[in-house]
Design a protein around this motif. Sequence first.
Motif, PDB file in Angstrom:
ATOM      1  N   HIS A 104       3.777  -5.743 -34.282  1.00  0.00           N
ATOM      2  CA  HIS A 104       3.002  -6.631 -33.482  1.00  0.00           C
ATOM      3  C   HIS A 104       1.903  -5.758 -32.923  1.00  0.00           C
ATOM      4  CE1 HIS A 104       5.777  -9.820 -31.425  1.00  0.00           C
ATOM      5  NE2 HIS A 104       5.413 -10.107 -32.550  1.00  0.00           N
ATOM      6  N   GLU A 131       7.392 -15.258 -34.989  1.00  0.00           N
ATOM      7  CA  GLU A 131       7.279 -14.563 -34.059  1.00  0.00           C
ATOM      8  C   GLU A 131       6.348 -13.441 -34.341  1.00  0.00           C
ATOM      9  OE1 GLU A 131      10.610 -11.410 -31.599  1.00  0.00           O
ATOM     10  OE2 GLU A 131      11.185 -12.744 -32.989  1.00  0.00           O
ATOM     11  N   LEU A 132       6.299 -12.947 -35.646  1.00  0.00           N
ATOM     12  CA  LEU A 132       5.183 -12.010 -35.857  1.00  0.00           C
ATOM     13  C   LEU A 132       3.783 -12.458 -35.754  1.00  0.00           C
ATOM     14  CD1 LEU A 132       6.734 -10.202 -39.065  1.00  0.00           C
ATOM     15  CD2 LEU A 132       6.632  -9.176 -36.976  1.00  0.00           C
ATOM     16  N   GLN A 134       2.614 -14.202 -33.473  1.00  0.00           N
ATOM     17  CA  GLN A 134       1.999 -14.145 -32.102  1.00  0.00           C
ATOM     18  C   GLN A 134       0.802 -13.377 -31.844  1.00  0.00           C
ATOM     19  OE1 GLN A 134       5.294 -13.064 -29.494  1.00  0.00           O
ATOM     20  NE2 GLN A 134       6.656 -14.937 -30.218  1.00  0.00           N
ATOM     21  N   PRO A 135       0.793 -12.299 -32.243  1.00  0.00           N
ATOM     22  CA  PRO A 135      -0.569 -11.295 -31.701  1.00  0.00           C
ATOM     23  C   PRO A 135      -1.723 -11.933 -32.865  1.00  0.00           C
ATOM     24  CG  PRO A 135       0.927  -9.991 -33.077  1.00  0.00           C
ATOM     25  CD  PRO A 135       1.516 -11.383 -32.823  1.00  0.00           C
TER      26      PRO A 135
END
Length: 322
Positions: A104, A131-132, A134-135
């Motif tokens: 992240h 999930e990865l 997100q940033p």
Amino acid sequence: MTETPTSSRKFAVVGSGYMGGGIAQVLALGGARVALADVSAEVAQKNYERLLIESDQFVADGLFPEGSTEILKQNLWAAKDIEEAVADADFIEEAVPEVIAIKHETLARISAAARPDAIIGSNTSTISIAELSQPVANPERFLGVHFSNPSPFIPGVEIIPHEGTSTETVAAVRDLVHSANKQTAVVKDVTGFVLNRLQYALFHEAAQLVEQGIATAEDVDTLVRTTFGFRLPFFGPFAIADMAGLDVYNFCYKSLQTDFPERFATPKILTDLVEAGKLGTKTGAGFLNVPAERTPELIAYRNKAYVAMQKLIEELGPAPIN
């Protein structure tokens, strides 16, 4: 493996260790200009030099074509930091350790420094792509691009879009991976993706056989190498099933269920095909729908392939395990 060096495509690999370095070699030998980045300029430079030394050895061993190291020298370079590496890149591959906090943090830096239209891939083999993402700003340009180890010599690459990845991104990544002489398969963003679900399912069953004293680890490895594993370089599980006969597979599942009713429950997709009379190559329809008239050609190819594989194994000699 190589083509005329060109700087028209600019890539970056963030994480220059064994896995990331191998990916960088693949992309650079495919003709792209590739920046290497790591936790420091010193680490990136050290790994750059290691990759050149490795390439010299691979050329000497006949694993890379002549001239490969010169192409790497032209196309590969070590950046001082992530920001410099990704600033002008069209495609960026993240290959840092499989720790979500590290990924992240790294992806946030990549996203902030890269062009807004740059494609960003992760080499994760286990972590959810959603999930990865997100940033990552503009997450439609983010996806999993999973190379296997050792990446210079394993031809397959898993392409894993999350729900928000654009179709244009998937198509672009497939093209750039193909340009590096690799093959791609697009799979959904589920735990383990496809490669590891299959790999670990086999290992789980193998480990149970050894734990239960049914066979030794050495004997399990021998059977895998010399029977069904011998077929796998040429045919996947569905092609093998179609050639064996789906009715045969259906019967074998029933036999396995006498002792393992839950573990070897018959897949519904198999039952449906058998009930429809689609039994594989002998009926011209199955999982892959190979026309029945092509069966003799397929069998001839299969036999030739297996003989060639055995000759290759004999030429190489046994693996230096024992």
